[in-house]
Design a protein around this motif. Structure first.
Motif, PDB file in Angstrom:
ATOM      1  N   UNK A  54      -1.504   5.534 -15.015  1.00 29.03           N
ATOM      2  CA  UNK A  54      -0.308   5.911 -14.260  1.00 29.03           C
ATOM      3  C   UNK A  54      -0.570   5.607 -12.790  1.00 29.03           C
ATOM      4  N   UNK A  55       0.464   5.528 -11.966  1.00 24.98           N
ATOM      5  CA  UNK A  55       0.234   5.279 -10.539  1.00 24.98           C
ATOM      6  C   UNK A  55      -0.659   6.347  -9.897  1.00 24.98           C
ATOM      7  N   UNK A  56      -0.426   7.598 -10.250  1.00 21.36           N
ATOM      8  CA  UNK A  56      -1.238   8.657  -9.666  1.00 21.36           C
ATOM      9  C   UNK A  56      -2.709   8.479 -10.022  1.00 21.36           C
ATOM     10  N   UNK A  57      -2.986   8.162 -11.275  1.00 26.32           N
ATOM     11  CA  UNK A  57      -4.362   7.942 -11.689  1.00 26.32           C
ATOM     12  C   UNK A  57      -4.987   6.751 -11.001  1.00 26.32           C
ATOM     13  N   UNK A  58      -4.232   5.680 -10.880  1.00 27.67           N
ATOM     14  CA  UNK A  58      -4.756   4.481 -10.212  1.00 27.67           C
ATOM     15  C   UNK A  58      -4.989   4.740  -8.728  1.00 27.67           C
ATOM     16  N   UNK A  59      -4.145   5.540  -8.117  1.00 30.45           N
ATOM     17  CA  UNK A  59      -4.332   5.878  -6.704  1.00 30.45           C
ATOM     18  C   UNK A  59      -5.660   6.584  -6.498  1.00 30.45           C
ATOM     19  N   UNK A  60      -6.016   7.501  -7.385  1.00 33.09           N
ATOM     20  CA  UNK A  60      -7.312   8.179  -7.289  1.00 33.09           C
ATOM     21  C   UNK A  60      -8.460   7.176  -7.418  1.00 33.09           C
ATOM     22  N   UNK A  93      -6.557  -5.086  -5.562  1.00 30.41           N
ATOM     23  CA  UNK A  93      -6.819  -6.313  -6.326  1.00 30.41           C
ATOM     24  C   UNK A  93      -7.604  -7.321  -5.495  1.00 30.41           C
ATOM     25  N   UNK A  94      -7.289  -7.393  -4.232  1.00 24.48           N
ATOM     26  CA  UNK A  94      -8.050  -8.280  -3.354  1.00 24.48           C
ATOM     27  C   UNK A  94      -9.500  -7.799  -3.258  1.00 24.48           C
ATOM     28  N   UNK A  95      -9.695  -6.500  -3.125  1.00 28.06           N
ATOM     29  CA  UNK A  95     -11.040  -5.921  -3.034  1.00 28.06           C
ATOM     30  C   UNK A  95     -11.830  -6.196  -4.312  1.00 28.06           C
ATOM     31  N   UNK A  96     -11.163  -6.052  -5.463  1.00 25.42           N
ATOM     32  CA  UNK A  96     -11.822  -6.321  -6.742  1.00 25.42           C
ATOM     33  C   UNK A  96     -12.203  -7.795  -6.852  1.00 25.42           C
ATOM     34  N   UNK A  97     -11.295  -8.668  -6.449  1.00 26.09           N
ATOM     35  CA  UNK A  97     -11.571 -10.108  -6.526  1.00 26.09           C
ATOM     36  C   UNK A  97     -12.791 -10.482  -5.685  1.00 26.09           C
ATOM     37  N   UNK A  98     -12.973  -9.798  -4.565  1.00 20.55           N
ATOM     38  CA  UNK A  98     -14.078 -10.119  -3.656  1.00 20.55           C
ATOM     39  C   UNK A  98     -15.392  -9.447  -4.052  1.00 20.55           C
ATOM     40  N   UNK A 143     -16.261  -1.330 -14.352  1.00 20.08           N
ATOM     41  CA  UNK A 143     -15.402  -1.880 -15.408  1.00 20.08           C
ATOM     42  C   UNK A 143     -14.192  -0.991 -15.670  1.00 20.08           C
ATOM     43  N   UNK A 144     -14.372   0.326 -15.619  1.00 17.50           N
ATOM     44  CA  UNK A 144     -13.266   1.243 -15.885  1.00 17.50           C
ATOM     45  C   UNK A 144     -12.175   1.103 -14.825  1.00 17.50           C
TER      46      UNK A 144
END
Length: 438
Positions: free
Chosen positions: A47-53, A100-105, A67-68
């Motif tokens: 959910x957005x709230x979970x992803x925000x955390x 997503x940018x942070x993950x890509x880098x 990975x999670x």
């Protein structure tokens, strides 16, 4: 939400912006009610709230993404329904794009993931490459059962039955207004759309010139950068965006532009955000100029006041693309235009929910995407429409792959209602033809 970024971290403009967004979140959970992935998967982290955390923890601690975290952020559609629902004005789009940018880098994906994402970034934004890939997918479809990866099978399934011939109307040129000129506009012809469905741009040009617009396809303009931007591939997306900014500023500095018209709502959401994306770049002023006059085709047509049309005897179910209703906050214009043109318009249940296309999402998350597609088609077909209308090529392809009901772009119906040809999808049998302006 309380944050603990250091003064040094906050010197980074991206961190500074994410900090502002995180501080607006009050943990209310309203976003979970309209999040498609939470509805399908039932996991708070989807959910957005979970992803925000997850994003907050990752950015604050400057940790290598695990990975999670990557799994749950990858599962986000970027449908932005959460932004429509949020009472606190949390700008989730900018936050998840930064993540997503942070993950890509900072995260090394498995080889198969890296390879797939590289292939998509090297093919989809380039119409001719994409056209050849679609032909290859058609040839490879009989061997679909040999593909071990569901994502590869989804890529084969993406190819339409008919790949249209190249439309020369997409080449850089000017189309004069029919009658007195009311506006001068540039049309973003896009990238994937030029390979998948050339009728949309052709219909747009016919309709706009008929309504008194000079239409310019600017030299140097191309992909808006959205596809790579949402994969975190910032360099590629910025290069594409810069080419557009230069091309459209050249037109603005020349004979001038009243609008930059976009008929693919996913592209429109990104172009309207150029001002933010380039806020700290030497091109900031030029990017802001572009964003200030960028319009969805429906916004411009409302200004032009289409004539009242006669009933065509077709009932239209309108599918609201997420990038249009949530990303650009345009909810009524397309429906009002269709009604003005003489079409009875129906709206399906849960019209705020995503169809599962979401740029490259249906290729990278085919299982979740498939569930959302079937749910969307079920609600659309429940209205028993003669035709389904949408304002985004991705949605059209996604829905069209699972229904026998013709799926058309809104502008194709409006073009027909105001004197254009019968849309190809309504002709029986459908025959390939060279695109022309009529």
């Amino acid at each position: 939400m309380q944050t603990t970024f250091t003064e040094k971290q906050l010197q980074d403009p991206a961190i500074q912006r994410s900090n502002e967004i995180l501080r607006n979140c009050v943990h209310c959970g309203f976003c979970t009610a309209t999040c498609p992935t939470y509805q399908v998967l039932g996991d708070e982290l989807d959910s957005p709230r979970g992803r925000i955390y997850l994003i907050k923890d990752m950015l604050e601690n400057e940790r290598v993404p695990d990975e999670k975290t990557v799994k749950h952020i990858d599962r986000c559609l970027s449908c932005l329904a959460c932004m429509t629902t949020c009472p606190s004005g949390v700008h989730y789009m900018h936050l998840v794009d930064h993540a997503r940018e942070y993950i890509e880098e900072n995260y090394k994906r498995p080889f198969s993931d890296r390879a797939l994402r590289w292939v998509l970034a090297q093919i989809l934004p380039y119409p001719m490459r994409f056209r050849w890939a679609l032909i290859g997918a058609k040839l490879g479809r009989p061997f679909r059962f040999l593909m071990p990866d569901a994502r590869l099978r989804a890529m084969l399934d993406m190819a339409p039955k008919h790949i249209p011939p190249v439309s020369r109307n997409d080449d850089p040129q000017r189309f004069p207004a029919k009658g007195p000129q009311r506006k001068r506009v540039a049309l973003l012809t896009g990238c994937a759309q030029k390979a998948l469905n050339t009728d949309i741009n052709d219909a747009t040009i016919r309709l706009l010139t008929r309504m008194g617009c000079e239409v310019v396809v600017a030299e140097g303009a191309g992909c808006c950068g959205a596809l790579t931007h949402h994969m975190g591939k910032t360099r590629e997306s910025y290069e594409a965006a810069k080419a557009n900014i230069r091309a459209w500023n050249a037109e603005m500095n020349g004979d001038g532009l009243d609008a930059i018209v976009i008929n693919t709502s996913g592209c429109g959401t990104t172009v309207k955000d150029y001002g933010h994306l380039f806020r700290n770049d030497p091109m900031a002023e030029d990017a802001a100029r572009v964003s200030s006059i960028a319009m969805d085709i429906s916004e411009l047509l409302i200004q032009l006041e289409l004539p009242q049309g006669e009933n065509k005897g077709l009932t239209v179910a309108y599918h609201a693309a997420c990038s249009l209703q949530h990303g650009q906050k345009i909810k009524t214009h397309p429906k009002n235009l269709l009604k003005q043109a003489g079409f009875p318009v129906l709206e399906p249940a849960d019209s705020h929910l995503c169809c599962g296309s979401a740029g490259t999402y249906n290729l990278m998350q085919p299982e979740i995407s498939g569930k959302l597609k079937h749910r969307k088609i079920k609600t659309l077909e429940a209205k028993k429409p003669d035709v389904i209308a949408a304002g985004n090529i991705g949605c059209m392809m996604q829905i069209g792959s699972g229904t026998d009901t013709p799926v058309l772009h809104t502008v194709e119906l409006l073009d027909w209602a105001t004197g254009g040809p019968v849309p190809r999808a309504l002709r029986e049998p459908a025959k390939p033809e060279v695109p022309v302006l009529r």
